[in-house]
Design a protein around this motif. Structure first.
Motif, short mmCIF file in Angstrom:
data_model
loop_
_atom_site.label_atom_id
_atom_site.label_comp_id
_atom_site.label_asym_id
_atom_site.label_seq_id
_atom_site.Cartn_x
_atom_site.Cartn_y
_atom_site.Cartn_z
N GLY A 35 0.76 -1.23 0.00
CA GLY A 35 0.00 0.00 0.00
C GLY A 35 0.79 1.28 0.00
O GLY A 35 0.23 2.36 0.21
N GLU A 36 2.12 1.22 -0.22
CA GLU A 36 2.90 2.46 -0.25
C GLU A 36 2.45 3.33 -1.42
O GLU A 36 1.95 2.84 -2.43
CB GLU A 36 4.39 2.17 -0.39
CG GLU A 36 5.01 1.49 0.81
CD GLU A 36 5.17 -0.01 0.57
OE1 GLU A 36 4.41 -0.54 -0.27
OE2 GLU A 36 6.02 -0.63 1.22
N ASP A 37 2.66 4.63 -1.28
CA ASP A 37 2.27 5.57 -2.32
C ASP A 37 3.45 5.98 -3.20
O ASP A 37 3.27 6.80 -4.11
CB ASP A 37 1.64 6.81 -1.70
CG ASP A 37 0.31 6.50 -1.04
OD1 ASP A 37 -0.46 5.70 -1.61
OD2 ASP A 37 0.05 7.04 0.06
N GLU A 38 4.62 5.44 -2.95
CA GLU A 38 5.79 5.75 -3.78
C GLU A 38 6.63 4.50 -3.95
O GLU A 38 6.83 3.74 -3.00
CB GLU A 38 6.62 6.87 -3.16
CG GLU A 38 7.80 7.30 -4.02
CD GLU A 38 8.50 8.55 -3.52
OE1 GLU A 38 9.63 8.83 -3.97
OE2 GLU A 38 7.91 9.26 -2.67
N VAL A 39 7.11 4.29 -5.16
CA VAL A 39 7.91 3.11 -5.46
C VAL A 39 8.92 3.49 -6.54
O VAL A 39 8.69 4.41 -7.32
CB VAL A 39 7.00 1.94 -5.92
CG1 VAL A 39 6.31 2.28 -7.23
CG2 VAL A 39 7.77 0.65 -6.04
N GLY A 60 16.48 3.41 -10.83
CA GLY A 60 15.22 3.84 -11.42
C GLY A 60 14.87 5.25 -11.01
O GLY A 60 15.71 6.04 -10.58
N VAL A 61 13.59 5.57 -11.15
CA VAL A 61 13.08 6.89 -10.78
C VAL A 61 11.84 6.68 -9.90
O VAL A 61 11.20 5.63 -9.96
CB VAL A 61 12.69 7.73 -12.02
CG1 VAL A 61 13.92 8.05 -12.85
CG2 VAL A 61 11.65 7.01 -12.87
N PRO A 62 11.50 7.67 -9.07
CA PRO A 62 10.31 7.50 -8.22
C PRO A 62 9.02 7.59 -9.03
O PRO A 62 8.88 8.45 -9.90
CB PRO A 62 10.43 8.66 -7.22
CG PRO A 62 11.27 9.68 -7.90
CD PRO A 62 12.23 8.92 -8.77
N LEU A 63 8.10 6.70 -8.73
CA LEU A 63 6.72 6.76 -9.22
C LEU A 63 5.85 6.97 -8.00
O LEU A 63 5.93 6.19 -7.04
CB LEU A 63 6.34 5.46 -9.93
CG LEU A 63 4.85 5.22 -10.18
CD1 LEU A 63 4.27 6.25 -11.16
CD2 LEU A 63 4.62 3.80 -10.70
#
Length: 297
Positions: A35-39, A60-63
């Motif tokens: 359930g995290e809001d950033e990956v 990578g980059v944050p989504l």
């Protein structure tokens, strides 16, 4: 629905073949089980498909999505109530350009009040990625169409800062989702100052109603006004009004001032929206500040 002319998001997990992301699927949620809001993800644009996948950690980059993302909180009943033509749209791809000047300011524009999606909201220049475009090509085209600034690819040093999962309306309290995007925030460096670029600004009044060259002090105040939070805003001794360029109906620019409070407004939890900086733009501006190594974040 036009299935041919739009670039859509595809997701790929654990070496599986890419598949089209569904409109009612949270793209961020696809890559997290808790359930995290950033990956962190990697991305590539291949054969008119924008593919997101889990790459090597740290490369990578944050989504990110907001905690109040409507798709995240969509119930099965809500999802079934979305018109079929919208459900079948998939997830669109947009690109937004953070144009950094030689004196470390970034260009923000206020979307025209007549626009259907996020009217009267402050964002960087940007828009949809068209067929056979690169992300940079799409960003430069949108920058030129919206602001009149024409930059060549060899004049900029592009960097993808992050990806934002954007849904309109931005909260379920304002209605069921109508549009679902992943926005690629791309940083471009100009060798010119904002004073040198200003005379070349020719905004399109159909899309832009005002422009602003924001410095790091103002940006710090903007990102401190976290949507969905009521923590205090870091005003950093800023003046109570901010100088902006208003765009007339014929595209002429007029200097005026606006209350600082407009830029530190938060997205209201209910009722009509207000003039403010978009939540996704705050995410991108925070990443920009980090790239400058600005302290006290």
């Amino acid at each position: 629905m036009d299935k041919v002319r739009r670039i859509l998001v595809c997701v790929c997990k654990e070496r599986a073949a890419p598949r089209r992301a569904q409109f009612v699927q949270s793209v961020t949620g696809h890559f997290t089980d808790s359930g995290e809001d950033e990956v962190e993800v990697s991305c590539t644009l291949e054969k008119n498909q924008f593919i997101l996948y889990k790459g090597d950690r740290g490369r990578g980059v944050p989504l990110k999505r907001p905690a109040f993302c409507p798709i995240k909180h969509l119930s099965a009943t809500d999802a079934a109530a979305i018109p079929l033509d919208i459900q079948q749209r998939g997830v669109d791809v947009g690109v937004a350009i953070l144009l950094q000047t030689a004196n470390q300011r970034v260009l923000l524009t206020r979307r025209a009040k007549e626009l259907r999606i996020f009217p009267n909201v402050w964002v960087p220049p940007g828009g949809h990625v068209e067929l056979d475009e690169t992300l940079l090509g799409a960003g430069l085209r949108e920058l030129h169409e919206e602001t009149g600034l024409k930059l060549e690819p060899e004049q900029v040093s592009p960097t993808v800062l992050g990806l934002w999962e954007s849904v309109f309306p931005p909260m379920l309290s304002r209605g069921l989702p109508q549009r679902h995007h992943v926005v690629v925030y791309m940083l471009l460096h100009s060798s010119l100052t904002h004073l040198q670029l200003q005379p070349s600004l020719r905004p399109s009044p159909a899309e832009v109603s005002a422009c602003l060259w924001a410095d790091s002090r103002l940006v710090r105040a903007i990102v401190s006004a976290v949507d969905g939070d009521d923590a205090s805003v870091q005003l950093d001794d800023l003046p109570s009004s901010i100088s902006v360029s208003q765009v007339s109906a014929d595209g002429a620019l007029t200097e005026s001032s606006m209350p600082l409070a407009v830029f530190t407004s938060r997205a209201p939890a209910s009722g009509p929206d207000v003039e403010r900086v978009s939540t996704g733009t705050k995410f991108a501006l925070e990443l920009w500040l980090r790239s400058l190594d600005v302290p006290d974040l």
